[in-house]
Design a protein around this motif. Structure first.
Motif, short mmCIF file in Angstrom:
data_model
loop_
_atom_site.label_atom_id
_atom_site.label_comp_id
_atom_site.label_asym_id
_atom_site.label_seq_id
_atom_site.Cartn_x
_atom_site.Cartn_y
_atom_site.Cartn_z
N ASP A 5 0.84 -1.19 0.00
CA ASP A 5 0.00 0.00 0.00
C ASP A 5 0.88 1.25 0.00
N VAL A 6 0.52 2.24 -0.84
CA VAL A 6 1.32 3.45 -0.97
C VAL A 6 1.41 4.20 0.35
N THR A 7 0.29 4.26 1.09
CA THR A 7 0.29 4.98 2.37
C THR A 7 1.27 4.36 3.35
N ALA A 8 1.31 3.03 3.38
CA ALA A 8 2.24 2.35 4.28
C ALA A 8 3.68 2.59 3.86
N LEU A 9 3.94 2.59 2.56
CA LEU A 9 5.30 2.83 2.08
C LEU A 9 5.76 4.25 2.41
N LEU A 10 4.87 5.20 2.24
CA LEU A 10 5.21 6.59 2.56
C LEU A 10 5.49 6.75 4.06
N ALA A 11 4.72 6.06 4.89
CA ALA A 11 4.94 6.13 6.33
C ALA A 11 6.30 5.54 6.69
N GLU A 12 6.67 4.45 6.03
CA GLU A 12 7.98 3.84 6.30
C GLU A 12 9.11 4.76 5.84
N LEU A 13 8.93 5.39 4.67
CA LEU A 13 9.96 6.31 4.18
C LEU A 13 10.07 7.53 5.08
N GLU A 14 8.97 7.98 5.61
CA GLU A 14 8.97 9.12 6.54
C GLU A 14 9.81 8.81 7.78
N ARG A 15 9.77 7.55 8.22
CA ARG A 15 10.55 7.14 9.39
C ARG A 15 12.04 7.00 9.05
N SER A 16 12.32 6.41 7.90
CA SER A 16 13.71 6.09 7.58
C SER A 16 14.45 7.23 6.88
N GLN A 17 13.79 7.92 5.98
CA GLN A 17 14.42 9.02 5.25
C GLN A 17 13.41 10.16 5.08
N PRO A 18 13.15 10.87 6.14
CA PRO A 18 12.09 11.89 6.11
C PRO A 18 12.33 12.99 5.09
N ASP A 19 13.59 13.23 4.73
CA ASP A 19 13.88 14.29 3.76
C ASP A 19 13.39 13.94 2.35
N LEU A 20 13.12 12.64 2.13
CA LEU A 20 12.66 12.21 0.80
C LEU A 20 11.15 12.04 0.72
N ALA A 21 10.48 12.03 1.84
CA ALA A 21 9.09 11.62 1.88
C ALA A 21 8.17 12.53 1.06
N GLU A 22 8.36 13.85 1.17
CA GLU A 22 7.44 14.76 0.49
C GLU A 22 7.58 14.65 -1.03
N ASP A 23 8.83 14.59 -1.51
CA ASP A 23 9.04 14.41 -2.95
C ASP A 23 8.49 13.07 -3.43
N ALA A 24 8.68 12.05 -2.62
CA ALA A 24 8.16 10.72 -2.99
C ALA A 24 6.64 10.74 -3.07
N ARG A 25 6.01 11.45 -2.12
CA ARG A 25 4.55 11.54 -2.13
C ARG A 25 4.06 12.23 -3.42
#
Length: 393
Positions: A5-25
């Motif tokens: 699920d995209v939401t779950a992946l974004l949440a995981e990225l937010e934890r591990s590499q928060p600087d990338l999360a917004e661009d990834a979203r």
């Protein structure tokens, strides 16, 4: 196994590499359009990275591509993640940035063709630049089939696979084929053309044009080409107006004969037409709606073919009047007159008469059965042609 699920992946990225999360979203929302990640294909990823991202998405494009790659990597979509940071992607993004849209688009098209997942044009279907929902579905399905075949290690014949995927009945389409779906969509679009008079005239043809038209012999053209192949045609011979028009059609419009000293000799293309009645039929029926230099002329010829396609006997003046009524409602000119439609309609009738597909004189015009079938074949080819962007040049 379905994609995460995209939401779950974004949440995981937010934890591990928060600087990338917004661009990834941002990137993944553009890529998926809100659909599940498992529906994404290689073609989707390539078109996003190499076209949509540089032309439609704001921000740092390389950073957006990198962030999307990390998200896809976390989701286990390694091949697609690798595309996001590939040298090809970086080169295309930099081409857009340094050399502009035309250069970037050219680089994108070359790279997309090189992937092997772009469905090619096949005899049954040329893909449109502007696709309706059914054609887009067919294109995506064919691309996914090509992607799977390449992944399996097959030596892929892209044309053969695309043809098979388009023409075979499919259970997910209720036994229909993608080709039928696309043809139906294009015919419907053609019927719903400009103006109520045009729509009313075209409506009965939506069903009639769905099935291919059986090719018919073309004796007049066959005789002419046979003579050109055997002994050539004298340039100074003064035959009837119909024979002169047929010779002009064969030489200037078909390229089936050409000047050779004091005679007209058959060309290699003419020999091919002579060998294949099916090819000759297709070439001639395409001509019936390809001769106009402007869309208005094509519309006038198209209306005339629809009016004559049932073998109705009409006077030349009545035919012009009916064509003017139909084309006038399409909005080409503020007022469409008989003088506007007379040249394209007269040329069409002369063409049909020379080919012995219609009878015409000062009092009447009428198509016999081969002529009626030629009209249907011409209308069908015109209705099913792919939609192209209109050039501004």
């Amino acid at each position: 196994m379905s994609a995460p699920d995209v939401t779950a992946l974004l949440a995981e990225l937010e934890r591990s590499q928060p600087d990338l999360a917004e661009d990834a979203r941002t990137a993944v929302e553009w890529l998926t359009g809100g659909e599940p990640l498992e529906t994404v294909t290689q073609l989707d990823v390539c078109e996003f990275l190499w076209y949509t991202l540089p032309l439609k998405v704001g921000g740092d494009h390389e950073s957006l591509a990198h962030s999307l790659g990390r998200l896809l990597h976390i989701g286990g979509l390694e091949r697609y993640a690798a595309l996001c940071v590939s040298p090809t992607t970086l080169q295309i993004l930099r081409t857009y940035a340094r050399e502009g849209e035309d250069a970037g688009t050219s680089a994108y098209q070359q790279a997309l063709e090189a992937t092997g997942v772009l469905p090619p044009d096949v005899p049954e279907l040329q893909w449109s630049m502007i696709m309706g929902p059914e054609e887009l579905g067919a294109h995506i399905a064919c691309s996914a089939a090509l992607e799977l075949a390449i992944l399996s290690g097959e030596d892929v014949d892209r044309s053969a696979l695309t043809r098979r995927w388009l023409t075979e009945p499919r259970a997910d389409l209720g036994g229909d084929s993608w080709l039928n779906r696309v043809h139906g969509e294009r015919l419907n679009r053609w019927v719903l053309g400009r103006g109520p008079a045009r729509r009313e005239l075209a409506q009965p043809f939506e069903v009639r044009l769905h099935a291919p038209v059986t090719p018919q012999p073309l004796p007049a053209l066959h005789r002419l080409l046979s003579l050109a192949a055997s002994e050539g045609l004298p340039l100074r011979l003064a035959p009837s107006p119909e024979a002169l028009r047929l010779r002009e059609l064969a030489e200037r419009e078909l390229g089936a004969i050409s000047r050779d000293g004091a005679k007209l000799a058959i060309t290699d293309y003419g020999k091919r037409l002579l060998r294949s009645p099916k090819t000759m039929w297709a070439a001639v029926t395409r001509l019936l709606l390809a001769r106009g230099e402007h869309d208005f002329e094509v519309s006038a010829r198209e209306a005339a073919l629809m009016l004559l396609a049932d073998g109705t006997l009409m006077s030349p003046s009545e035919l012009r009047e009916r064509v003017a009524e139909v084309v006038g409602g399409e909005g080409w000119h503020p007022t469409t007159t008989l003088e506007d439609v007379a040249p394209p309609v007269a040329d069409l009738v002369a063409q049909l008469t020379a080919l012995e597909l219609a009878f015409s004189d000062e009092l009447a015009v009428r198509m016999d059965r081969p002529g009626q079938l030629a009209a249907l074949a011409a209308l069908r080819a015109h209705a099913l042609q792919p939609r192209k962007y209109v050039s501004s040049g």
